[in-house]
Design a protein around this motif. Structure first.
Motif, short mmCIF file in Angstrom:
data_model
loop_
_atom_site.label_atom_id
_atom_site.label_comp_id
_atom_site.label_asym_id
_atom_site.label_seq_id
_atom_site.Cartn_x
_atom_site.Cartn_y
_atom_site.Cartn_z
N PHE A 13 0.83 -1.20 0.00
CA PHE A 13 0.00 0.00 0.00
C PHE A 13 0.87 1.25 0.00
O PHE A 13 1.67 1.47 0.92
N ASP A 14 0.71 2.06 -1.02
CA ASP A 14 1.40 3.34 -1.13
C ASP A 14 2.90 3.24 -0.84
O ASP A 14 3.41 3.92 0.07
N PRO A 15 3.62 2.41 -1.59
CA PRO A 15 5.06 2.26 -1.32
C PRO A 15 5.85 3.55 -1.53
O PRO A 15 6.93 3.71 -0.94
N ASP A 16 5.33 4.45 -2.35
CA ASP A 16 6.03 5.72 -2.61
C ASP A 16 5.58 6.85 -1.68
O ASP A 16 5.99 8.00 -1.85
N HIS A 17 4.70 6.50 -0.73
CA HIS A 17 4.23 7.48 0.27
C HIS A 17 3.55 8.69 -0.38
O HIS A 17 3.70 9.82 0.08
N ARG A 18 2.77 8.42 -1.41
CA ARG A 18 2.12 9.52 -2.13
C ARG A 18 1.05 10.21 -1.30
O ARG A 18 0.84 11.42 -1.44
N PHE A 19 0.37 9.46 -0.44
CA PHE A 19 -0.72 10.06 0.33
C PHE A 19 -0.25 11.01 1.42
O PHE A 19 -1.05 11.74 1.99
N THR A 234 -4.76 13.95 -11.89
CA THR A 234 -3.84 13.34 -10.93
C THR A 234 -2.87 12.38 -11.62
O THR A 234 -1.71 12.27 -11.21
N THR A 235 -3.33 11.72 -12.67
CA THR A 235 -2.43 10.85 -13.43
C THR A 235 -1.36 11.67 -14.15
O THR A 235 -0.17 11.32 -14.12
N LEU A 236 -1.78 12.76 -14.78
CA LEU A 236 -0.82 13.63 -15.47
C LEU A 236 0.17 14.23 -14.50
O LEU A 236 1.38 14.26 -14.76
N ARG A 237 -0.34 14.71 -13.36
CA ARG A 237 0.56 15.28 -12.35
C ARG A 237 1.58 14.24 -11.87
O ARG A 237 2.77 14.52 -11.73
N SER A 238 1.10 13.02 -11.64
CA SER A 238 2.00 11.95 -11.19
C SER A 238 3.08 11.66 -12.22
O SER A 238 4.26 11.50 -11.88
N ARG A 239 2.71 11.62 -13.49
CA ARG A 239 3.70 11.34 -14.54
C ARG A 239 4.71 12.46 -14.67
O ARG A 239 5.91 12.22 -14.86
N LEU A 240 4.23 13.70 -14.58
CA LEU A 240 5.15 14.84 -14.68
C LEU A 240 6.13 14.88 -13.52
O LEU A 240 7.32 15.15 -13.70
N VAL A 241 5.63 14.57 -12.32
CA VAL A 241 6.49 14.55 -11.14
C VAL A 241 7.55 13.45 -11.28
O VAL A 241 8.73 13.67 -11.01
N ASN A 242 7.12 12.26 -11.71
CA ASN A 242 8.06 11.16 -11.89
C ASN A 242 9.09 11.48 -12.97
O ASN A 242 10.27 11.13 -12.84
N ARG A 243 8.64 12.15 -14.04
CA ARG A 243 9.57 12.50 -15.12
C ARG A 243 10.61 13.50 -14.62
O ARG A 243 11.79 13.40 -14.95
N ASN A 244 10.17 14.45 -13.80
CA ASN A 244 11.12 15.43 -13.26
C ASN A 244 12.13 14.78 -12.32
O ASN A 244 13.29 15.20 -12.24
N LYS A 245 11.67 13.76 -11.58
CA LYS A 245 12.58 13.07 -10.67
C LYS A 245 13.65 12.30 -11.43
O LYS A 245 14.79 12.18 -11.00
N GLU A 246 13.24 11.76 -12.58
CA GLU A 246 14.15 10.95 -13.38
C GLU A 246 15.13 11.82 -14.20
O GLU A 246 16.17 11.36 -14.62
N ALA A 247 14.72 13.07 -14.43
CA ALA A 247 15.54 13.95 -15.28
C ALA A 247 16.85 14.36 -14.57
O ALA A 247 16.93 14.42 -13.37
#
Length: 247
Positions: A13-19, A234-247
């Motif tokens: 459950f929520d391994p990335d601590h998103r909540f 929320t899906t778009l926000r999540s993808r953008l955040v993950n993309r920024n983390k990977e950049a």
């Protein structure tokens, strides 16, 4: 022998601590903001309820309104989310209690997040389109109460949608969201049968006639559309955040 590949409830459950995190502010700041919103919504609910009971002796007219039920739910969410975020901060980001609680509680928190980010927007739209009138801002109290429950509620929802890592929404959760809306119809008509009034004028079958079905279907459809938009956001926000983390 235990299976080394078997995941613990915390990992499932929520391994990335998103909540309990935000890409925009620190967990500590997020906890403070959530608790402040929780306090504000609690004080608003209590003041409106007490005022109804003391001044007009109509405290029993508080819960029959979907606006108030939705606001109570939003209050509950921010208390729950705020407390979980506080524990996350105290645990130095290693986890939070909800992750190890029974599965049903974790599921209910996810559904509460879904209702907190969709119902307020629906309430705001319906109120300002169908229900607002000259009495909305007739007194300082009515202006404050209406803005708190029919405008700030959406601001609070947008905060969770846009500035936290919560979600993204899950399609299957649209079912309880719509079911709860349908169940509210039962509350509205039970209220009319027991107390003699309709919580919302557009639910009066005598007054509205065939339009009643249109209102009911329209509101259900509106919830589905809002859910889809929030899910996409929320899906778009999540993808953008993950993309920024990977950049």
């Amino acid at each position: 022998m235990s299976d080394p590949e078997k995941k613990t409830p915390e990992a499932q459950f929520d391994p990335d601590h998103r909540f309990v995190t935000s890409y925009f502010i620190s967990p500590s700041a997020l906890a403070v903001i959530r608790i402040l919103i929780a306090i504000y919504t609690l004080v608003t609910n209590l003041y409106v309820l007490i005022r109804l009971g003391v001044r007009s002796h109509e405290a029993d007219q508080f819960l029959p309104y979907f606006t108030n039920l939705s606001y109570v739910g939003q209050c509950a969410y921010f208390w729950a989310a705020g407390v979980q975020t506080i524990f996350y901060v105290r645990n130095d980001g290693s986890g939070y209690p909800l992750q190890s609680w029974p599965k049903v509680l974790r599921y209910l928190h996810r559904v509460l997040f879904s209702t907190t980010t969709t119902y307020p927007i629906l309430v705001t739209i319906v109120f300002w389109i169908l229900l607002a009138d000259a009495s909305t801002f007739a007194t300082p109290y009515s202006a404050w109460a209406n803005l708190s429950r029919h405008a700030l509620n959406t601001v609070f929802a947008l905060f969770e949608i846009g500035l936290t890592n919560g979600g993204p929404l899950v399609w299957i959760d649209i079912v309880p969201c719509v079911v709860c809306l349908g169940a509210y119809l039962g509350v509205a008509y039970i209220t009319h049968a027991t107390q003699g009034y309709y919580t919302y004028s557009f639910l009066d079958p005598v007054k509205e006639g065939k339009l009643l079905a249109g209102y009911i279907i329209g509101i259900a459809a509106g919830e589905c559309i809002i859910f889809a938009i929030v899910l996409g956001a929320t899906t778009l926000r999540s993808r953008l955040v993950n993309r920024n983390k990977e950049a």
